[in-house]
Write a protein that holds these residues in place. Structure first.
Motif, PDB file in Angstrom:
ATOM      1  N   ALA A 172       0.840  -0.970  -0.092  1.00 45.70           N
ATOM      2  CA  ALA A 172      -0.036  -0.112   0.123  1.00 45.70           C
ATOM      3  C   ALA A 172       0.660   1.014  -0.097  1.00 45.70           C
ATOM      4  N   THR A 173       0.310   1.974  -0.895  1.00 46.94           N
ATOM      5  CA  THR A 173       1.328   3.820  -0.503  1.00 46.94           C
ATOM      6  C   THR A 173       0.817   4.400  -0.372  1.00 46.94           C
ATOM      7  N   TRP A 174       0.958   5.580   0.052  1.00 42.65           N
ATOM      8  CA  TRP A 174       0.309   6.874   0.844  1.00 42.65           C
ATOM      9  C   TRP A 174       1.512   8.834   0.068  1.00 42.65           C
ATOM     10  N   ARG A 175       1.345   9.409  -0.072  1.00 43.90           N
ATOM     11  CA  ARG A 175       1.419  10.586  -0.589  1.00 43.90           C
ATOM     12  C   ARG A 175       1.512  11.573   0.216  1.00 43.90           C
ATOM     13  N   PRO A 176       2.573  13.122   0.905  1.00 45.46           N
ATOM     14  CA  PRO A 176       2.202  13.541   1.970  1.00 45.46           C
ATOM     15  C   PRO A 176       1.905  14.060   1.017  1.00 45.46           C
ATOM     16  N   LEU A 177       0.573  14.961   2.365  1.00 42.09           N
ATOM     17  CA  LEU A 177      -0.517  15.361   1.906  1.00 42.09           C
ATOM     18  C   LEU A 177      -0.064  17.451   2.368  1.00 42.09           C
ATOM     19  N   GLY A 178      -0.190  18.057   1.280  1.00 44.03           N
ATOM     20  CA  GLY A 178       0.072  19.768   1.819  1.00 44.03           C
ATOM     21  C   GLY A 178      -0.665  20.234   2.837  1.00 44.03           C
ATOM     22  N   SER A 179      -0.938  21.252   2.556  1.00 50.89           N
ATOM     23  CA  SER A 179      -1.917  22.870   3.600  1.00 50.89           C
ATOM     24  C   SER A 179      -2.239  22.530   2.418  1.00 50.89           C
ATOM     25  N   TRP A 180      -3.815  23.243   3.179  1.00 48.31           N
ATOM     26  CA  TRP A 180      -4.778  23.714   1.667  1.00 48.31           C
ATOM     27  C   TRP A 180      -5.087  24.336   0.576  1.00 48.31           C
ATOM     28  N   GLN A 181      -4.116  25.289   0.839  1.00 48.86           N
ATOM     29  CA  GLN A 181      -2.985  26.010  -0.212  1.00 48.86           C
ATOM     30  C   GLN A 181      -2.195  25.171  -1.684  1.00 48.86           C
ATOM     31  N   GLU A 182      -1.283  24.263  -1.031  1.00 49.16           N
ATOM     32  CA  GLU A 182      -0.611  23.667  -1.636  1.00 49.16           C
ATOM     33  C   GLU A 182      -1.376  22.514  -2.610  1.00 49.16           C
ATOM     34  N   GLN A 183      -2.816  22.049  -1.714  1.00 54.84           N
ATOM     35  CA  GLN A 183      -3.327  20.692  -2.437  1.00 54.84           C
ATOM     36  C   GLN A 183      -4.243  21.565  -3.279  1.00 54.84           C
ATOM     37  N   LEU A 184      -4.528  22.968  -3.385  1.00 55.86           N
ATOM     38  CA  LEU A 184      -5.531  23.776  -4.058  1.00 55.86           C
ATOM     39  C   LEU A 184      -4.532  24.348  -5.510  1.00 55.86           C
ATOM     40  N   ALA A 185      -3.547  24.285  -5.326  1.00 57.36           N
ATOM     41  CA  ALA A 185      -1.858  24.681  -5.833  1.00 57.36           C
ATOM     42  C   ALA A 185      -2.153  23.270  -7.071  1.00 57.36           C
ATOM     43  N   GLN A 186      -1.491  22.426  -6.213  1.00 60.24           N
ATOM     44  CA  GLN A 186      -1.547  20.667  -7.369  1.00 60.24           C
ATOM     45  C   GLN A 186      -2.461  20.485  -7.844  1.00 60.24           C
ATOM     46  N   MET A 187      -4.210  21.063  -7.745  1.00 60.30           N
ATOM     47  CA  MET A 187      -5.527  20.908  -8.489  1.00 60.30           C
ATOM     48  C   MET A 187      -4.442  20.900  -9.982  1.00 60.30           C
ATOM     49  N   PHE A 188      -4.528  21.884 -10.054  1.00 65.00           N
ATOM     50  CA  PHE A 188      -4.136  22.751 -11.309  1.00 65.00           C
ATOM     51  C   PHE A 188      -3.031  22.787 -12.078  1.00 65.00           C
ATOM     52  N   VAL A 189      -1.745  22.918 -10.642  1.00 67.83           N
ATOM     53  CA  VAL A 189      -0.377  22.936 -11.588  1.00 67.83           C
ATOM     54  C   VAL A 189       0.582  22.022 -11.408  1.00 67.83           C
ATOM     55  N   GLY A 190       0.016  20.458 -10.827  1.00 67.48           N
ATOM     56  CA  GLY A 190       0.349  19.479 -10.778  1.00 67.48           C
ATOM     57  C   GLY A 190       1.487  19.795  -9.265  1.00 67.48           C
ATOM     58  N   GLY A 191       2.549  18.639  -9.367  1.00 68.15           N
ATOM     59  CA  GLY A 191       3.452  19.046  -8.459  1.00 68.15           C
ATOM     60  C   GLY A 191       2.978  18.352  -7.037  1.00 68.15           C
ATOM     61  N   GLY A 192       3.683  18.744  -6.001  1.00 65.79           N
ATOM     62  CA  GLY A 192       3.226  18.044  -4.474  1.00 65.79           C
ATOM     63  C   GLY A 192       4.139  17.869  -3.754  1.00 65.79           C
ATOM     64  N   PRO A 193       4.140  18.023  -2.858  1.00 68.24           N
ATOM     65  CA  PRO A 193       5.525  18.371  -1.309  1.00 68.24           C
ATOM     66  C   PRO A 193       6.140  16.476  -1.817  1.00 68.24           C
ATOM     67  N   GLN A 194       7.266  16.471  -1.643  1.00 63.73           N
ATOM     68  CA  GLN A 194       8.025  15.279  -1.217  1.00 63.73           C
ATOM     69  C   GLN A 194       8.641  15.066   0.263  1.00 63.73           C
ATOM     70  N   LEU A 195       9.351  14.237   0.728  1.00 60.30           N
ATOM     71  CA  LEU A 195       9.536  13.996   1.431  1.00 60.30           C
ATOM     72  C   LEU A 195      11.038  13.908   1.732  1.00 60.30           C
ATOM     73  N   ARG A 196      11.893  15.377   2.581  1.00 55.57           N
ATOM     74  CA  ARG A 196      12.904  15.635   2.105  1.00 55.57           C
ATOM     75  C   ARG A 196      13.946  14.149   2.404  1.00 55.57           C
ATOM     76  N   SER A 197      14.159  13.731   3.108  1.00 60.26           N
ATOM     77  CA  SER A 197      14.911  12.538   3.126  1.00 60.26           C
ATOM     78  C   SER A 197      13.361  10.888   3.107  1.00 60.26           C
ATOM     79  N   PRO A 198      14.035  10.233   1.957  1.00 61.63           N
ATOM     80  CA  PRO A 198      13.368   8.806   1.527  1.00 61.63           C
ATOM     81  C   PRO A 198      13.079   8.012   2.911  1.00 61.63           C
ATOM     82  N   ASP A 199      14.635   7.571   3.887  1.00 62.78           N
ATOM     83  CA  ASP A 199      14.842   6.984   5.471  1.00 62.78           C
ATOM     84  C   ASP A 199      13.077   6.855   6.126  1.00 62.78           C
ATOM     85  N   LEU A 200      12.217   7.972   6.209  1.00 62.33           N
ATOM     86  CA  LEU A 200      11.265   7.531   6.342  1.00 62.33           C
ATOM     87  C   LEU A 200      10.582   6.733   5.795  1.00 62.33           C
TER      88      LEU A 200
END
Lengths: 287, 206
Positions: A223-251
């Motif tokens: 099963a996979t998951w993805r970090p969810l940003g703030s509502w501003q980031e989520q709104l921006a993601q709906m239109f322009v794509g992208g989104g938050p990523q983990l800074r350290s993949p160890d997590l």
């Protein structure tokens, strides 16, 4: 005490042989740490890990045995090198082979480290918003584990499936580990990415699964998951794509620093892993 | 045959390339070959083959090859476990043979009968210009050596399109893996016969 030197690699390393009180000692002149004693009995072996992957064995014996032994070693280990010579009254055979060859091809009372083979495929992924996906994968282990051969990380091809909702990668995995302990049993971690028709990549999910500890073929769903940003980031993601990523993949495979992370569920990655164990039972490990 | 102290194990593969499902294509044939590591060597059987051309059944839309596989390998080390690479070809609208899919899978290592369905994919051109010229010339990209689909390296640069499935059947027999110390099946299955015996026989329960 008498000494002699024998060259054994192209890198001008020498082994020194010396005899003390009837015992033979071998020392690598580059690294003093690897000094070993050759037992006095015939055909006894001495192993010294001089370089990380090279193992040196020596044995003392009569001349006939020494010649037989070196021809036997030459046929069995294609990559190995042998030499035999006379020192004082006994004949010595020295052979240099890789650790992998030594562990898998030597018989008899040698080191029996526990071995793990992981053989399988990353089949593909489903349940993601788009189907043109690729995957970065890796295998994480604890410190006691040592990779003997195979790739421990990689990236799959990008699949644009023509039929159905599942992206297929059929990415082969074939890894050989030895271990001295059970801590840090291997984990497979994946990152699923989406590539659009312009070649832009967007993170779609993180996930990991344990490599099964029982031998046999296993089909796993990760099963996979993805970090969810703030509502501003989520709104921006709906239109322009992208989104938050983990800074350290160890997590992805550790639970230490996750408590402030807000995530959302993504799709499933399907993996088929075959597990072959060797010599675990000699250490009383039940699996 | 009977050796108390074996130095190699054997993997005997009997099976067949049963058939395929390609919704968009018809009149297909397949080739197969095996990819294996340095420590592996085939001892008997054929390493590659090419099948007949098969057409779809009107009702079920299945393609059936029923093409036999029969090979035995020996090895000292499971690393480099053999994979079968299957590639499927068929005619395009001009009658030229073009590739319709590549696929690969590891041979199962547990003894017994196994059915595997493998996804088949073709490489895609990465640039729009190449896509256009390949459409115009009626030639599509192919792998010069199909064995690359069995390798884990260098795949990140390829774009593929999966467009069908091939079904394979395997009957696997291994020899001397247990003697060399390799565990390929869970321990509990060894004890399964014991538990079923005691369950079926009430005198065993105290």
């Amino acid at each position: 005490m008498r000494c002699m030197l024998a060259p054994y690699t192209a890198r001008e390393q020498y082994l020194s042989f010396r005899e003390e009180d009837g015992d033979l000692w071998i020392t690598n002149t580059k690294s003093i740490v690897s000094e070993s004693k050759v037992p006095n009995s015939q055909m006894a072996q001495m192993h010294s890990l001089v370089r990380p992957t090279v193992l040196i064995s020596a044995c003392r014996s009569g001349k006939q045995i020494a010649t037989n032994l070196s021809s036997d070693i030459n046929t069995r280990f294609r990559g190995g090198r042998t030499s035999s010579w006379k020192f004082r009254d006994s004949w010595y055979v020295l052979w240099i082979i890789s650790l992998v060859d030594f562990i898998t091809k030597c018989e008899g009372p040698v080191w029996l480290m526990a071995e793990l083979h992981i053989i399988g495929h990353i089949i593909g992924a489903s349940g993601f918003p788009q189907t043109s996906l690729f995957c970065k994968w890796g295998i994480h282990t604890g410190g006691a584990w040592r990779l003997l051969s195979g790739l421990r990380e990689g990236q799959t091809q990008v699949d644009f499936p023509q039929v159905g909702e599942m992206a297929y990668w059929s990415h082969p995995i074939d890894i050989h580990y030895t271990t001295k302990g059970l801590q840090g049993w291997p984990k497979l971690h994946v990152q699923v990415w989406h590539q659009d028709s312009f070649g832009r990549c967007e993170l779609y999910g993180y996930g990991y699964c344990h490599v099964p500890s029982s031998p046999g073929q296993h089909r796993l769903q990760c099963a996979t998951w993805r970090p969810l940003g703030s509502w501003q980031e989520q709104l921006a993601q709906m239109f322009v794509g992208g989104g938050p990523q983990l800074r350290s993949p160890d997590l992805i495979y550790s639970g230490a620093d996750r408590y402030r992370l807000h995530t959302v569920a993504m799709g499933m990655v399907e993996v088929e892993l075959g597990v072959i164990l060797r010599h675990f039972d000699r250490y009383g490990v039940e699996s | 045959m009977a050796s108390s102290n074996p130095s190699v194990f054997l993997l005997m593969i009997n099976g067949q390339i049963e058939g395929a499902k390609f919704p968009e294509y018809d009149d297909l044939y397949c080739k197969y070959c095996f990819v294996y590591g340095h420590d592996w060597a085939p001892t008997s059987g054929v390493e590659e083959g090419i099948s007949q051309i098969t057409s779809k059944n009107r009702e079920s839309h299945n393609l059936v090859w029923n093409f036999p596989l029969d090979i035995t390998f020996k090895s000292t080390n499971p690393f480099g476990w053999p994979q079968i690479v299957v590639s499927v070809y068929g005619p395009d609208t001009f009658g030229n043979d073009v590739v319709r899919g590549y696929g690969a899978i590891h041979i199962p290592f547990t003894p017994g009968k196994h059915t595997r369905t493998i996804p088949m994919f073709v490489p895609e051109s990465t640039s729009r210009l190449q896509k256009f010229t390949s459409w115009l010339m009626g030639r599509r990209p192919e792998f010069t050596d199909p064995k690359v689909v069995a390798q884990g390296e260098g795949r990140e640069v390829t774009r593929v399109r999966s467009q069908g499935f091939v079904t394979l059947q395997f009957n696997i027999v291994t020899k001397d893996m247990k003697k060399l110390g390799y565990d390929t099946t869970p321990r509990s299955s060894d004890g399964a016969s014991v538990t079923s015996l005691s369950a079926g026989d009430p005198t065993h329960t105290l």
